[in-house]
Design an enzyme around this catalytic site. Structure first.
Site, PDB file in Angstrom:
ATOM      1  CG  ASP A   1     -39.617  -5.269   1.065  1.00  0.00           C
ATOM      2  OD1 ASP A   1     -40.815  -4.931   0.908  1.00  0.00           O
ATOM      3  OD2 ASP A   1     -39.253  -6.457   1.097  1.00  0.00           O
TER       4      ASP A   1
ATOM      5  CG  ASP B   1     -45.641  -5.338  -7.262  1.00  0.00           C
ATOM      6  OD1 ASP B   1     -45.991  -4.614  -8.206  1.00  0.00           O
ATOM      7  OD2 ASP B   1     -45.372  -6.543  -7.411  1.00  0.00           O
TER       8      ASP B   1
ATOM      9  CG  PHE C   1     -39.197 -10.271  -9.299  1.00  0.00           C
ATOM     10  CD1 PHE C   1     -40.431 -10.268  -8.655  1.00  0.00           C
ATOM     11  CD2 PHE C   1     -38.122 -10.874  -8.673  1.00  0.00           C
ATOM     12  CE1 PHE C   1     -40.586 -10.869  -7.412  1.00  0.00           C
ATOM     13  CE2 PHE C   1     -38.266 -11.476  -7.428  1.00  0.00           C
ATOM     14  CZ  PHE C   1     -39.507 -11.473  -6.803  1.00  0.00           C
TER      15      PHE C   1
ATOM     16  NE  ARG D   1     -35.321 -13.181   2.617  1.00  0.00           N
ATOM     17  CZ  ARG D   1     -36.545 -12.820   2.298  1.00  0.00           C
ATOM     18  NH1 ARG D   1     -36.792 -11.574   1.989  1.00  0.00           N
ATOM     19  NH2 ARG D   1     -37.527 -13.692   2.272  1.00  0.00           N
TER      20      ARG D   1
HETATM   21  P1  IMP Z   1     -47.592  -5.851  -2.900  1.00  0.00           P
HETATM   22  O1  IMP Z   1     -48.521  -6.399  -1.850  1.00  0.00           O
HETATM   23  O2  IMP Z   1     -47.939  -6.356  -4.268  1.00  0.00           O
HETATM   24  O3  IMP Z   1     -47.452  -4.352  -2.861  1.00  0.00           O
HETATM   25  O4  IMP Z   1     -46.186  -6.477  -2.663  1.00  0.00           O
HETATM   26  C1  IMP Z   1     -45.449  -6.242  -1.566  1.00  0.00           C
HETATM   27  C2  IMP Z   1     -44.565  -7.415  -1.248  1.00  0.00           C
HETATM   28  O5  IMP Z   1     -44.333  -8.266  -2.385  1.00  0.00           O
HETATM   29  C3  IMP Z   1     -43.210  -6.918  -0.834  1.00  0.00           C
HETATM   30  O6  IMP Z   1     -43.143  -6.748   0.544  1.00  0.00           O
HETATM   31  C4  IMP Z   1     -42.286  -8.010  -1.334  1.00  0.00           C
HETATM   32  O7  IMP Z   1     -42.158  -8.995  -0.348  1.00  0.00           O
HETATM   33  C5  IMP Z   1     -42.988  -8.597  -2.517  1.00  0.00           C
HETATM   34  N1  IMP Z   1     -42.495  -8.053  -3.805  1.00  0.00           N
HETATM   35  C6  IMP Z   1     -43.139  -7.233  -4.650  1.00  0.00           C
HETATM   36  N2  IMP Z   1     -42.375  -6.935  -5.720  1.00  0.00           N
HETATM   37  C7  IMP Z   1     -41.199  -7.585  -5.524  1.00  0.00           C
HETATM   38  C8  IMP Z   1     -39.969  -7.642  -6.273  1.00  0.00           C
HETATM   39  O8  IMP Z   1     -39.783  -7.045  -7.347  1.00  0.00           O
HETATM   40  N3  IMP Z   1     -38.988  -8.392  -5.738  1.00  0.00           N
HETATM   41  C9  IMP Z   1     -39.113  -9.083  -4.562  1.00  0.00           C
HETATM   42  N4  IMP Z   1     -40.242  -9.032  -3.826  1.00  0.00           N
HETATM   43  C10 IMP Z   1     -41.270  -8.291  -4.309  1.00  0.00           C
END
Ligand code: IMP
Length: 181
Positions: free
Chosen positions: A102, A105, A154, A167
């Site tokens: 999805d 980040d 966020f 969601r």
């Molecule tokens: P990462 O491991 O930091 O790249 O984050 C990935 C996961 O963090 C995603 O699959 C989301 O579940 C969650 N996430 C990261 N940023 C957001 C956001 O802005 N809103 C909601 N979930 C987020």
């Protein structure tokens, strides 16, 4: 609407029709690239399910789907660690894998998943992420199919949650603490 989280939804960042158009475009691209094979789409529970459901209904190639579950996030900040909660049970050796995420980040989740799946010797692994946050990433993740590049907020909606909520929104919106208003 009842405020369940103490946060409020401000700007709509990406509308439902923009998402629909982008998902169609990604599905067309992937269908073309994989026309001679039957890839496995791997989605991470729970955030990726709506993206997966929409994307696969627009594909024109035979394919299968698998789910994985990891834990990396609590509330609004990343914990910085990944824990595997549910893994793919079927054999993926020699198969073409497309990870559907999805949002990218920090890159921690996709980096972990990529390495974890690579260990099981698939033929190929590509990454498709609907959203890519504009942040400085310490972890370098190569995204093969990108949806939208978004500013560092966020966001919720279209599968993305805050503490399990929002969601179901058909669009992507920015979530901010109420006291800022
Ligand atoms: P990462 O491991 O930091 O790249 O984050 C990935 C996961 O963090 C995603 O699959 C989301 O579940 C969650 N996430 C990261 N940023 C957001 C956001 O802005 N809103 C909601 N979930 C987020």
């Amino acid at each position: 609407m009842v405020n369940i989280t103490g946060y409020k939804i401000t700007d709509v960042l990406i509308s439902a029709s923009q998402i629909n158009e982008k998902v169609s475009q990604l599905a067309r691209e992937i269908s073309k690239d994989y026309e001679n094979t039957t890839p496995i789409f791997v989605t991470i529970l729970k955030g990726g399910v709506i993206f997966l459901a929409d994307l696969i209904r627009k594909l024109t190639i035979p394919h299968t789907i698998e789910f994985m579950a990891v834990e990396s996030y609590q509330g609004i900040k990343s914990k910085g660690t990944i824990r595997l909660l549910y893994d793919i049970k079927n054999e993926i050796k020699g198969k073409d894998i497309i990870i559907l995420e999805d949002i990218l980040d920090t890159g921690l989740t996709l980096d972990y998943l990529y390495k974890h799946l690579l260990y099981r010797e698939p033929k190929s692994i590509k990454i498709c992420s609907l959203l890519i946050k504009d942040v400085e990433r310490e972890i370098d993740v190569h995204v093969d199919y990108s949806g939208f590049f978004i500013p560092n907020h966020f966001v919720v909606g279209y599968g993305l949650d805050f503490n399990g909520y929002y969601r179901n929104l058909p669009h992507i919106a920015i979530l901010k603490p109420e006291e800022n208003e």
